[in-house]
Design an enzyme around this catalytic site. Sequence first.
Site, PDB file in Angstrom:
ATOM      1  N   HIS A 112      33.175  91.993   9.877  1.00 45.29           N
ATOM      2  CA  HIS A 112      33.647  93.380   9.815  1.00 45.29           C
ATOM      3  C   HIS A 112      33.310  94.026  11.159  1.00 45.29           C
ATOM      4  CE1 HIS A 112      33.415  97.641   8.520  1.00 45.29           C
ATOM      5  NE2 HIS A 112      34.155  97.297   7.483  1.00 45.29           N
ATOM      6  N   ASP A 189      24.860  90.323   7.033  1.00 44.16           N
ATOM      7  CA  ASP A 189      25.560  91.516   6.565  1.00 44.16           C
ATOM      8  C   ASP A 189      25.903  91.291   5.087  1.00 44.16           C
ATOM      9  OD1 ASP A 189      27.440  93.352   5.816  1.00 44.16           O
ATOM     10  OD2 ASP A 189      28.740  93.084   7.551  1.00 44.16           O
ATOM     11  N   GLN A 192      29.178  93.036   1.303  1.00 42.89           N
ATOM     12  CA  GLN A 192      30.090  92.567   0.245  1.00 42.89           C
ATOM     13  C   GLN A 192      29.445  91.547  -0.689  1.00 42.89           C
ATOM     14  OE1 GLN A 192      32.876  93.932  -0.419  1.00 42.89           O
ATOM     15  NE2 GLN A 192      33.381  95.007   1.470  1.00 42.89           N
ATOM     16  N   LYS A 215      28.788 100.629  -2.225  1.00 39.72           N
ATOM     17  CA  LYS A 215      29.622  99.515  -2.697  1.00 39.72           C
ATOM     18  C   LYS A 215      29.023  98.887  -3.954  1.00 39.72           C
ATOM     19  CE  LYS A 215      31.176  98.286   1.954  1.00 39.72           C
ATOM     20  NZ  LYS A 215      32.551  98.768   2.024  1.00 39.72           N
TER      21      LYS A 215
HETATM   22  C1  LIG Z   1      31.430  93.024   5.314  1.00 43.00           C
HETATM   23  C2  LIG Z   1      31.208  94.479   5.602  1.00 43.00           C
HETATM   24  N1  LIG Z   1      30.260  94.833   6.475  1.00 43.00           N
HETATM   25  C3  LIG Z   1      30.000  96.108   6.757  1.00 43.00           C
HETATM   26  C4  LIG Z   1      30.715  97.120   6.165  1.00 43.00           C
HETATM   27  C5  LIG Z   1      30.414  98.531   6.519  1.00 43.00           C
HETATM   28  O1  LIG Z   1      29.895  99.215   5.427  1.00 43.00           O
HETATM   29  P1  LIG Z   1      29.632 100.773   5.549  1.00 43.00           P
HETATM   30  O2  LIG Z   1      30.960 101.403   5.832  1.00 43.00           O
HETATM   31  O3  LIG Z   1      29.079 101.144   4.219  1.00 43.00           O
HETATM   32  O4  LIG Z   1      28.687 100.973   6.656  1.00 43.00           O
HETATM   33  C6  LIG Z   1      31.722  96.804   5.261  1.00 43.00           C
HETATM   34  C7  LIG Z   1      32.543  97.855   4.638  1.00 43.00           C
HETATM   35  O5  LIG Z   1      33.588  97.645   4.114  1.00 43.00           O
HETATM   36  C8  LIG Z   1      31.982  95.455   4.974  1.00 43.00           C
HETATM   37  O6  LIG Z   1      32.930  95.086   4.111  1.00 43.00           O
END
Ligand SMILES: Cc1ncc(COP(=O)(O)O)c(C=O)c1O
Length: 398
Positions: A112, A189, A192, A215
Amino acid sequence: MQNYEEDFPLLNKLHYLDNAATSLKPVQVVSAMDDYYLNYAANIHRGVYRISEQATDRYERVREKVAEMFCGNPNGVIFTNNTTESINQLALALSRTVLKKGDTILLTEMEHHSNIVPWLMLKQWNGIRVEYVKLNGKGLDYDDFRDKVANVKPKVVSFVHASNVLGTINNAGEIVKMCKDEGITTLMDCAQSAPHERVDMGRLGVDYIAFSSHKMLGPTGVGVLMGNEENIKALPPFFGGGSMIKRVEKQSFEPAEIPQRFEAGTPNIGGVIGFGAALNYLEAVGFERIMKVERELLEYALSCAQDRDYITVYSNKNVKDAVGIFAFNIKGAHPHDVSAILDENNVCIRAGHHCAQPLHESLGVPFTARASFYFYNTKEDVDALFNGLDRVNEVFSG
Ligand SMILES: Cc1ncc(COP(=O)(O)O)c(C=O)c1O
Protein backbone atom coordinates in the site's frame (compact mmCIF):
# COMPACT_ATOMS: atom_id res chain seq x y z
CA MET A 1 -25.85 -17.81 11.02
CA GLN A 2 -25.89 -15.06 13.64
CA ASN A 3 -27.86 -11.96 12.80
CA TYR A 4 -25.68 -8.87 13.13
CA GLU A 5 -28.22 -6.23 12.02
CA GLU A 6 -28.97 -5.12 15.57
CA ASP A 7 -25.33 -4.37 16.30
CA PHE A 8 -24.57 -2.85 12.88
CA PRO A 9 -27.63 -0.78 11.87
CA LEU A 10 -26.15 0.05 8.43
CA LEU A 11 -26.55 -3.62 7.48
CA ASN A 12 -30.31 -2.95 7.35
CA LYS A 13 -29.81 -0.38 4.61
CA LEU A 14 -26.80 -1.45 2.58
CA HIS A 15 -24.83 -4.31 1.14
CA TYR A 16 -21.59 -2.96 2.57
CA LEU A 17 -18.68 -4.60 0.73
CA ASP A 18 -15.92 -2.05 1.30
CA ASN A 19 -14.57 -3.49 4.53
CA ALA A 20 -10.94 -3.31 3.41
CA ALA A 21 -11.33 0.48 3.30
CA THR A 22 -12.98 0.62 6.72
CA SER A 23 -15.24 -1.72 8.64
CA LEU A 24 -18.65 -0.87 10.05
CA LYS A 25 -18.79 -0.05 13.78
CA PRO A 26 -21.10 -1.91 16.15
CA VAL A 27 -23.29 -0.04 18.65
CA GLN A 28 -21.10 -1.45 21.45
CA VAL A 29 -18.14 0.59 20.16
CA VAL A 30 -20.18 3.77 19.78
CA SER A 31 -21.70 3.27 23.26
CA ALA A 32 -18.27 2.86 24.86
CA MET A 33 -17.21 6.18 23.33
CA ASP A 34 -20.49 7.85 24.29
CA ASP A 35 -19.98 6.61 27.83
CA TYR A 36 -16.52 8.19 27.97
CA TYR A 37 -17.64 11.52 26.48
CA LEU A 38 -20.80 11.76 28.59
CA ASN A 39 -19.71 10.24 31.91
CA TYR A 40 -15.95 10.53 32.48
CA ALA A 41 -14.50 12.74 29.75
CA ALA A 42 -11.38 13.85 31.66
CA ASN A 43 -7.81 13.99 30.41
CA ILE A 44 -5.54 11.08 31.30
CA HIS A 45 -2.27 10.58 33.20
CA ARG A 46 -2.61 13.96 34.93
CA GLY A 47 -5.71 14.43 37.02
CA VAL A 48 -5.80 13.44 40.66
CA TYR A 49 -9.54 12.99 40.72
CA ARG A 50 -11.79 10.04 40.14
CA ILE A 51 -12.98 10.50 36.54
CA SER A 52 -9.45 11.25 35.35
CA GLU A 53 -8.23 8.10 37.07
CA GLN A 54 -11.12 6.17 35.51
CA ALA A 55 -10.27 7.50 32.02
CA THR A 56 -6.57 6.65 32.53
CA ASP A 57 -7.45 3.18 33.72
CA ARG A 58 -9.75 2.47 30.73
CA TYR A 59 -7.19 3.87 28.24
CA GLU A 60 -4.34 1.82 29.72
CA ARG A 61 -6.49 -1.29 29.86
CA VAL A 62 -6.85 -1.07 26.08
CA ARG A 63 -3.06 -0.98 25.78
CA GLU A 64 -2.96 -4.17 27.86
CA LYS A 65 -5.65 -5.73 25.68
CA VAL A 66 -3.71 -4.93 22.50
CA ALA A 67 -0.56 -6.43 24.03
CA GLU A 68 -2.44 -9.57 25.04
CA MET A 69 -4.11 -10.04 21.63
CA PHE A 70 -0.93 -9.46 19.62
CA CYS A 71 1.27 -11.36 22.08
CA GLY A 72 3.54 -8.52 23.12
CA ASN A 73 4.19 -6.30 26.12
CA PRO A 74 2.03 -3.22 26.97
CA ASN A 75 5.24 -1.14 27.06
CA GLY A 76 5.70 -1.95 23.38
CA VAL A 77 2.25 -0.65 22.35
CA ILE A 78 2.20 2.93 21.00
CA PHE A 79 -1.11 4.53 20.09
CA THR A 80 -0.98 6.60 16.88
CA ASN A 81 -3.62 7.92 14.47
CA ASN A 82 -3.53 5.07 11.96
CA THR A 83 -1.28 2.57 10.17
CA THR A 84 0.06 5.33 7.93
CA GLU A 85 1.20 7.41 10.89
CA SER A 86 2.71 4.34 12.60
CA ILE A 87 4.84 3.55 9.53
CA ASN A 88 5.86 7.18 9.02
CA GLN A 89 6.90 7.54 12.64
CA LEU A 90 8.93 4.36 12.60
CA ALA A 91 10.61 5.35 9.30
CA LEU A 92 11.56 8.74 10.73
CA ALA A 93 12.78 7.22 14.00
CA LEU A 94 14.94 4.68 12.13
CA SER A 95 16.31 7.46 9.92
CA ARG A 96 17.62 9.09 13.09
CA THR A 97 19.12 5.88 14.48
CA VAL A 98 20.09 2.87 12.37
CA LEU A 99 19.71 4.18 8.80
CA LYS A 100 22.52 5.99 7.02
CA LYS A 101 22.91 7.42 3.50
CA GLY A 102 23.24 4.58 1.01
CA ASP A 103 21.43 2.01 3.19
CA THR A 104 18.67 0.01 1.51
CA ILE A 105 15.04 -0.56 2.51
CA LEU A 106 13.49 -3.62 0.95
CA LEU A 107 9.74 -3.44 0.22
CA THR A 108 7.55 -5.61 -1.99
CA GLU A 109 5.55 -4.75 -5.10
CA MET A 110 2.44 -5.61 -3.07
CA GLU A 111 2.63 -2.62 -0.73
CA HIS A 112 0.00 0.00 0.00
CA HIS A 113 1.28 3.55 -0.58
CA SER A 114 1.46 3.92 3.22
CA ASN A 115 4.38 1.51 3.18
CA ILE A 116 6.06 3.06 0.15
CA VAL A 117 5.89 6.85 0.39
CA PRO A 118 7.43 7.21 3.90
CA TRP A 119 10.50 5.32 2.63
CA LEU A 120 10.59 7.29 -0.63
CA MET A 121 10.67 10.41 1.54
CA LEU A 122 13.78 9.02 3.26
CA LYS A 123 15.18 8.40 -0.21
CA GLN A 124 14.62 12.10 -1.04
CA TRP A 125 15.86 13.51 2.24
CA ASN A 126 18.50 11.05 3.46
CA GLY A 127 19.79 9.23 0.39
CA ILE A 128 18.22 5.91 1.45
CA ARG A 129 17.78 3.38 -1.38
CA VAL A 130 14.46 1.63 -1.93
CA GLU A 131 14.23 -1.81 -3.55
CA TYR A 132 11.26 -4.08 -4.20
CA VAL A 133 10.67 -7.83 -4.11
CA LYS A 134 8.92 -8.88 -7.33
CA LEU A 135 5.58 -10.59 -7.71
CA ASN A 136 5.10 -13.73 -9.73
CA GLY A 137 1.70 -14.93 -10.92
CA LYS A 138 0.99 -16.43 -7.48
CA GLY A 139 2.05 -13.64 -5.12
CA LEU A 140 5.45 -12.68 -3.73
CA ASP A 141 8.39 -14.25 -5.48
CA TYR A 142 10.14 -15.83 -2.47
CA ASP A 143 13.24 -16.73 -4.52
CA ASP A 144 13.60 -13.05 -5.42
CA PHE A 145 13.00 -12.20 -1.73
CA ARG A 146 15.80 -14.52 -0.58
CA ASP A 147 18.08 -13.28 -3.32
CA LYS A 148 17.53 -9.59 -2.41
CA VAL A 149 17.89 -10.23 1.32
CA ALA A 150 21.23 -11.93 0.65
CA ASN A 151 22.59 -9.64 -2.06
CA VAL A 152 21.05 -6.17 -1.59
CA LYS A 153 21.70 -6.49 2.17
CA PRO A 154 18.84 -4.24 3.28
CA LYS A 155 18.90 -2.63 6.72
CA VAL A 156 15.11 -2.78 6.97
CA VAL A 157 12.52 -5.04 5.35
CA SER A 158 9.02 -3.62 5.48
CA PHE A 159 6.28 -5.83 4.06
CA VAL A 160 2.53 -6.14 3.95
CA HIS A 161 1.04 -9.09 5.83
CA ALA A 162 -2.16 -9.26 3.74
CA SER A 163 -2.58 -7.42 0.45
CA ASN A 164 -5.44 -4.91 0.19
CA VAL A 165 -5.89 -5.76 -3.51
CA LEU A 166 -4.99 -9.44 -3.90
CA GLY A 167 -6.11 -10.51 -0.43
CA THR A 168 -3.01 -12.74 -0.30
CA ILE A 169 -1.65 -13.46 3.17
CA ASN A 170 2.13 -13.48 2.91
CA ASN A 171 4.29 -16.06 4.63
CA ALA A 172 5.37 -13.81 7.50
CA GLY A 173 7.17 -16.63 9.33
CA GLU A 174 9.42 -17.34 6.38
CA ILE A 175 10.09 -13.66 5.65
CA VAL A 176 10.96 -12.82 9.26
CA LYS A 177 13.18 -15.88 9.54
CA MET A 178 15.21 -15.01 6.45
CA CYS A 179 15.61 -11.42 7.72
CA LYS A 180 16.50 -12.41 11.28
CA ASP A 181 19.23 -14.69 10.01
CA GLU A 182 20.82 -11.58 8.44
CA GLY A 183 20.15 -9.23 11.39
CA ILE A 184 17.68 -7.12 9.36
CA THR A 185 15.03 -4.97 11.10
CA THR A 186 11.49 -6.03 10.08
CA LEU A 187 8.21 -4.12 9.97
CA MET A 188 4.96 -5.83 9.06
CA ASP A 189 1.99 -3.79 7.82
CA CYS A 190 -0.95 -5.57 9.45
CA ALA A 191 -3.68 -3.13 8.34
CA GLN A 192 -5.43 -5.90 6.37
CA SER A 193 -4.48 -8.90 8.51
CA ALA A 194 -5.20 -7.73 12.07
CA PRO A 195 -8.98 -7.46 11.37
CA HIS A 196 -9.10 -11.11 10.25
CA GLU A 197 -6.60 -13.21 12.13
CA ARG A 198 -4.68 -13.31 15.38
CA VAL A 199 -1.25 -11.86 14.65
CA ASP A 200 1.20 -13.38 17.12
CA MET A 201 4.11 -10.94 17.22
CA GLY A 202 5.97 -12.95 19.80
CA ARG A 203 5.86 -16.20 17.83
CA LEU A 204 6.75 -14.54 14.53
CA GLY A 205 9.63 -12.60 16.04
CA VAL A 206 8.88 -9.59 13.82
CA ASP A 207 10.41 -6.36 15.17
CA TYR A 208 7.49 -3.98 14.57
CA ILE A 209 3.89 -4.18 13.41
CA ALA A 210 1.42 -1.44 12.45
CA PHE A 211 -2.37 -1.51 12.15
CA SER A 212 -5.52 0.66 12.31
CA SER A 213 -8.52 0.47 14.62
CA HIS A 214 -11.01 1.59 11.95
CA LYS A 215 -10.55 -1.54 9.84
CA MET A 216 -11.34 -3.78 12.83
CA LEU A 217 -14.66 -2.37 14.09
CA GLY A 218 -13.06 0.52 15.98
CA PRO A 219 -13.23 4.27 15.38
CA THR A 220 -11.09 6.26 12.96
CA GLY A 221 -8.16 8.21 14.38
CA VAL A 222 -6.59 5.34 16.34
CA GLY A 223 -3.70 3.21 15.16
CA VAL A 224 -0.97 1.14 16.74
CA LEU A 225 2.76 0.83 16.30
CA MET A 226 3.96 -2.12 18.30
CA GLY A 227 7.32 -3.71 18.93
CA ASN A 228 9.03 -5.72 21.60
CA GLU A 229 10.23 -3.66 24.55
CA GLU A 230 13.86 -3.69 23.49
CA ASN A 231 13.09 -2.41 19.98
CA ILE A 232 10.71 0.27 21.21
CA LYS A 233 13.26 1.43 23.81
CA ALA A 234 15.83 1.88 21.03
CA LEU A 235 13.64 4.45 19.23
CA PRO A 236 13.97 8.20 19.82
CA PRO A 237 10.71 10.04 20.71
CA PHE A 238 8.60 10.98 17.67
CA PHE A 239 7.16 14.28 18.90
CA GLY A 240 8.01 16.60 21.79
CA GLY A 241 5.57 18.24 24.17
CA GLY A 242 3.37 17.47 27.12
CA SER A 243 2.92 13.94 28.46
CA MET A 244 6.12 12.56 26.88
CA ILE A 245 8.65 14.00 29.34
CA LYS A 246 10.01 13.29 32.79
CA ARG A 247 11.59 16.73 33.25
CA VAL A 248 12.02 19.90 31.20
CA GLU A 249 14.59 22.65 31.77
CA LYS A 250 15.19 25.77 29.69
CA GLN A 251 17.83 24.08 27.52
CA SER A 252 17.16 20.37 27.89
CA PHE A 253 14.58 17.72 28.59
CA GLU A 254 14.47 14.15 29.74
CA PRO A 255 11.90 11.94 27.97
CA ALA A 256 9.46 9.75 29.90
CA GLU A 257 9.80 5.98 29.93
CA ILE A 258 8.25 3.92 27.12
CA PRO A 259 5.52 3.94 25.90
CA GLN A 260 4.57 7.43 27.19
CA ARG A 261 7.58 9.00 25.51
CA PHE A 262 5.94 8.35 22.14
CA GLU A 263 2.51 9.78 22.97
CA ALA A 264 3.03 13.54 23.12
CA GLY A 265 -0.01 15.71 23.84
CA THR A 266 -3.54 14.61 24.60
CA PRO A 267 -4.27 11.38 22.69
CA ASN A 268 -7.55 10.19 21.19
CA ILE A 269 -8.83 8.95 24.56
CA GLY A 270 -12.41 8.26 23.52
CA GLY A 271 -11.18 6.57 20.34
CA VAL A 272 -8.80 4.25 22.18
CA ILE A 273 -11.60 3.32 24.59
CA GLY A 274 -13.86 2.59 21.59
CA PHE A 275 -11.07 0.49 20.08
CA GLY A 276 -11.02 -1.55 23.30
CA ALA A 277 -14.72 -2.30 22.84
CA ALA A 278 -14.01 -3.27 19.21
CA LEU A 279 -11.34 -5.75 20.29
CA ASN A 280 -13.73 -7.28 22.83
CA TYR A 281 -16.34 -7.64 20.08
CA LEU A 282 -13.86 -9.30 17.70
CA GLU A 283 -12.79 -11.72 20.40
CA ALA A 284 -16.39 -12.63 21.14
CA VAL A 285 -17.01 -13.38 17.46
CA GLY A 286 -13.70 -15.28 17.26
CA PHE A 287 -11.04 -15.01 14.57
CA GLU A 288 -11.65 -18.56 13.38
CA ARG A 289 -15.25 -17.73 12.65
CA ILE A 290 -14.32 -14.40 11.04
CA MET A 291 -11.95 -16.09 8.60
CA LYS A 292 -14.34 -18.98 7.93
CA VAL A 293 -17.25 -16.70 7.00
CA GLU A 294 -15.26 -14.39 4.77
CA ARG A 295 -13.51 -17.26 2.99
CA GLU A 296 -16.88 -18.90 2.30
CA LEU A 297 -18.11 -15.62 0.83
CA LEU A 298 -14.94 -15.24 -1.23
CA GLU A 299 -15.31 -18.78 -2.54
CA TYR A 300 -18.94 -18.07 -3.41
CA ALA A 301 -17.99 -14.82 -5.19
CA LEU A 302 -15.30 -16.64 -7.18
CA SER A 303 -17.77 -19.31 -8.25
CA CYS A 304 -20.28 -16.62 -9.35
CA ALA A 305 -17.50 -14.90 -11.34
CA GLN A 306 -16.62 -18.15 -13.08
CA ASP A 307 -20.05 -18.23 -14.73
CA ARG A 308 -19.60 -14.72 -16.15
CA ASP A 309 -17.08 -14.25 -18.95
CA TYR A 310 -17.30 -10.44 -18.70
CA ILE A 311 -15.45 -10.50 -15.35
CA THR A 312 -11.66 -10.67 -14.95
CA VAL A 313 -10.55 -11.54 -11.42
CA TYR A 314 -7.22 -10.18 -10.13
CA SER A 315 -7.32 -11.19 -6.46
CA ASN A 316 -6.09 -14.49 -5.04
CA LYS A 317 -8.26 -17.44 -6.11
CA ASN A 318 -6.71 -19.73 -3.53
CA VAL A 319 -9.01 -18.81 -0.65
CA LYS A 320 -6.97 -20.71 1.94
CA ASP A 321 -4.16 -18.16 1.54
CA ALA A 322 -6.32 -15.04 1.47
CA VAL A 323 -8.54 -12.66 3.39
CA GLY A 324 -11.97 -11.89 1.92
CA ILE A 325 -10.95 -9.60 -0.94
CA PHE A 326 -12.34 -9.90 -4.46
CA ALA A 327 -10.67 -7.56 -6.99
CA PHE A 328 -11.96 -7.59 -10.54
CA ASN A 329 -12.73 -5.66 -13.70
CA ILE A 330 -15.76 -5.71 -15.97
CA LYS A 331 -15.12 -5.79 -19.71
CA GLY A 332 -15.56 -2.30 -21.18
CA ALA A 333 -16.49 -0.57 -17.91
CA HIS A 334 -14.40 1.76 -15.77
CA PRO A 335 -14.45 0.65 -12.09
CA HIS A 336 -15.85 4.07 -11.11
CA ASP A 337 -18.88 3.42 -13.34
CA VAL A 338 -19.17 -0.10 -11.89
CA SER A 339 -19.20 1.33 -8.38
CA ALA A 340 -21.68 4.09 -9.24
CA ILE A 341 -24.14 1.61 -10.80
CA LEU A 342 -23.79 -0.79 -7.86
CA ASP A 343 -24.49 2.10 -5.52
CA GLU A 344 -27.90 2.49 -7.15
CA ASN A 345 -28.58 -1.05 -5.83
CA ASN A 346 -27.21 -0.12 -2.37
CA VAL A 347 -24.05 -2.15 -2.93
CA CYS A 348 -20.90 -0.38 -1.69
CA ILE A 349 -17.57 -1.42 -3.21
CA ARG A 350 -14.27 0.35 -3.85
CA ALA A 351 -12.95 1.41 -7.27
CA GLY A 352 -9.58 2.76 -8.34
CA HIS A 353 -5.96 1.95 -7.59
CA HIS A 354 -6.65 1.31 -3.88
CA CYS A 355 -3.46 3.21 -2.94
CA ALA A 356 -1.43 0.47 -4.58
CA GLN A 357 -0.23 1.86 -7.91
CA PRO A 358 3.01 -0.19 -8.13
CA LEU A 359 0.95 -3.33 -7.51
CA HIS A 360 -1.47 -2.39 -10.30
CA GLU A 361 1.52 -1.76 -12.56
CA SER A 362 2.61 -5.36 -11.86
CA LEU A 363 -0.93 -6.56 -12.62
CA GLY A 364 -0.86 -4.63 -15.90
CA VAL A 365 -4.01 -2.60 -15.20
CA PRO A 366 -4.27 0.96 -13.80
CA PHE A 367 -7.25 0.22 -11.56
CA THR A 368 -9.67 -2.43 -10.38
CA ALA A 369 -13.01 -2.72 -8.62
CA ARG A 370 -12.84 -4.37 -5.20
CA ALA A 371 -15.45 -6.02 -3.00
CA SER A 372 -14.18 -6.90 0.46
CA PHE A 373 -16.04 -9.09 2.94
CA TYR A 374 -16.25 -9.20 6.71
CA PHE A 375 -17.90 -11.64 9.10
CA TYR A 376 -21.25 -9.76 9.14
CA ASN A 377 -21.69 -10.09 5.35
CA THR A 378 -23.90 -12.78 3.87
CA LYS A 379 -24.50 -14.65 0.61
CA GLU A 380 -27.33 -12.19 -0.03
CA ASP A 381 -24.73 -9.41 -0.16
CA VAL A 382 -22.74 -11.37 -2.74
CA ASP A 383 -25.92 -12.05 -4.74
CA ALA A 384 -26.73 -8.31 -4.70
CA LEU A 385 -23.19 -7.64 -5.96
CA PHE A 386 -23.54 -10.03 -8.89
CA ASN A 387 -27.07 -8.86 -9.77
CA GLY A 388 -25.61 -5.37 -9.97
CA LEU A 389 -22.64 -6.56 -12.04
CA ASP A 390 -25.01 -8.23 -14.51
CA ARG A 391 -26.71 -4.86 -14.88
CA VAL A 392 -23.36 -3.13 -15.42
CA ASN A 393 -22.59 -5.67 -18.14
CA GLU A 394 -25.94 -4.99 -19.83
CA VAL A 395 -25.21 -1.26 -19.87
CA PHE A 396 -21.63 -1.54 -21.13
CA SER A 397 -21.84 -4.48 -23.50
CA GLY A 398 -24.54 -2.89 -25.66
C1 LIG B 1 -2.32 -2.79 3.49
C2 LIG B 1 -2.63 -1.41 4.00
N1 LIG B 1 -1.68 -0.72 4.63
C3 LIG B 1 -1.91 0.50 5.12
C4 LIG B 1 -3.13 1.10 4.99
C5 LIG B 1 -3.34 2.47 5.53
O1 LIG B 1 -4.25 2.45 6.58
P1 LIG B 1 -4.72 3.82 7.22
O2 LIG B 1 -5.39 4.59 6.12
O3 LIG B 1 -5.66 3.41 8.29
O4 LIG B 1 -3.52 4.51 7.71
C6 LIG B 1 -4.15 0.42 4.33
C7 LIG B 1 -5.47 1.05 4.13
O5 LIG B 1 -6.26 0.66 3.33
C8 LIG B 1 -3.90 -0.86 3.82
O6 LIG B 1 -4.84 -1.56 3.18
